[in-house]
Design an enzyme around this catalytic site. Structure first.
Site, PDB file in Angstrom:
ATOM      1  N   TYR A   1      -3.437  -1.156   9.975  1.00  0.00           N
ATOM      2  CA  TYR A   1      -3.253  -1.342   8.529  1.00  0.00           C
ATOM      3  C   TYR A   1      -1.844  -0.926   8.105  1.00  0.00           C
ATOM      4  O   TYR A   1      -1.163  -1.643   7.362  1.00  0.00           O
ATOM      5  CB  TYR A   1      -4.302  -0.523   7.779  1.00  0.00           C
ATOM      6  CG  TYR A   1      -4.287  -0.728   6.287  1.00  0.00           C
ATOM      7  CD1 TYR A   1      -4.854  -1.857   5.710  1.00  0.00           C
ATOM      8  CD2 TYR A   1      -3.716   0.228   5.442  1.00  0.00           C
ATOM      9  CE1 TYR A   1      -4.844  -2.042   4.338  1.00  0.00           C
ATOM     10  CE2 TYR A   1      -3.710   0.053   4.060  1.00  0.00           C
ATOM     11  CZ  TYR A   1      -4.270  -1.080   3.520  1.00  0.00           C
ATOM     12  OH  TYR A   1      -4.248  -1.262   2.169  1.00  0.00           O
TER      13      TYR A   1
ATOM     14  N   SER B   1       0.852  -1.192   0.000  1.00  0.00           N
ATOM     15  CA  SER B   1       0.000   0.000   0.000  1.00  0.00           C
ATOM     16  C   SER B   1       0.881   1.233   0.000  1.00  0.00           C
ATOM     17  O   SER B   1       2.075   1.167   0.339  1.00  0.00           O
ATOM     18  CB  SER B   1      -0.894   0.009   1.246  1.00  0.00           C
ATOM     19  OG  SER B   1      -1.574   1.234   1.391  1.00  0.00           O
TER      20      SER B   1
END
Length: 337
Positions: A188, A175
């Site tokens: 996350y 990400s």
């Protein structure tokens, strides 16, 4: 002298860009004989990548968390008149050693008619509970790490010997949050930093065996994980779960403003063209010269990636400015002083 050096540096940079761009366009041959295993195919990027690979003639082993995901993928493939004989779906929970072991048996049986397993795409991932660290529990971190990090390691360990035999590809989604630690995205972000580091390690190690390892760094795209309602409902739940002391420390005004900012970002700034991520996945699988890293989305390319090279103090100043521009107040206990 300085002008000469700058000229040659610029020339070398341009030549490097042109040559690599041309080389990256070269595609490997015989895609119809190169099976690819993709995790997390129920929805989102994995679902769309499975269909794209199938459309290009690649045999696809699609791991889904639910039977509904398996059936839905097959139905869509049939509706698009794709060759479902090249699509093999099965249940795969990347959190479970037993599930991954059963998946290994399915894959070994399927690839007998081919030259082995060519590609592994670690796509399965969750957003988990995303909010300020004071509102979270250690279990929130464990839940996300078990999928986004340990799940990738678990699946890679189970299948990398098959990839080594074919000198194939391992492609994993990280990400833009693996470059920039965004406030309120603790679990996350931690999971994605960790999985990106794992990919860096095995990229060098498996390079000895001719295996290509690529990492995708997408920005914020419109997917089930970035659904605004899902995330604002989650913030409500986490806020109500927090201790009275924590809620008093931050105050309702801060919470409501934080929820509003989150919703505004997810609605206004998430990119709708999810095919950009799917195309990057496919390029990493099929280009003769794949990239080690793919920054996907204008927010990552022009925002997070260059931002990650700034000194930490500059990054902190930027976050403070962003808080001011977003009209996010200070926590109640701070503003009252």
């Amino acid at each position: 002298m300085l002008e000469t050096i700058l000229f040659w540096l610029t020339l070398v940079g341009i030549l490097y860009y042109v040559i690599t761009s041309l080389l990256e366009r070269l595609r490997v041959k015989n895609l119809t004989e190169k099976p690819v295993l993709i995790t997390g195919c129920d929805t989102g990027f994995g679902h769309d990548l499975a269909l794209k690979c199938l459309q290009e003639g690649m045999p696809v082993l699609a791991g889904c968390l639910t039977q509904q995901g398996c059936d839905g993928l097959i139905l869509i493939a049939k509706n698009r008149q794709l060759n479902v004989n090249r699509l093999h779906t099965f249940l795969l929970d990347v959190r479970s050693d037993e599930s991954v072991k059963n998946a290994r048996k399915c894959v070994e049986e399927y690839i007998k008619s081919y030259n082995g397993l060519y590609g592994l795409v670690n796509n399965a991932g969750i957003g988990g509970n995303v909010s300020f660290d004071d509102w979270l529990l250690v279990q929130d971190y464990k839940d996300v790490l078990d999928v986004n990090t340990l799940g990738v390691i678990r699946v890679t360990h189970a299948f990398k010997d098959l990839i080594k035999k074919t000198k194939g590809r391992i492609v994993t989604v990280a990400s833009s949050s693996a470059r920039v630690a965004l406030p309120s995205f603790g679990p996350y972000t931690v999971s994605k930093f960790a999985v990106a580091s794992y990919m860096d390690v095995i990229r060098v190690e498996l390079g000895f065996f001719g295996v290509s390892v690529s990492t995708l760094e997408p920005g914020f795209f419109k997917t089930p994980l970035t659904c605004a309602k899902r995330n604002t409902d989650m913030m409500e739940r986490l806020w109500n779960r927090a201790t009275p002391e924590t809620r008093e420390e931050y105050g309702e005004k801060f919470f409501n403003a934080a929820k509003s900012v989150t919703q505004r970002i997810l609605v206004d700034q998430c990119i709708e063209q999810t095919e950009q991520v799917v195309d990057a996945y496919f390029h990493a699988l099929t280009s003769y010269f794949p990239r080690p890293r793919y920054q996907v989305g204008k927010d990552c390319v022009y925002g997070y990636a260059p931002f990650s090279f700034l000194p930490s103090r500059w990054q902190d100043w930027t976050f403070k400015l962003a808080r001011y521009l977003a009209n996010l107040p200070l926590p109640k206990s701070v503003s009252d002083k």
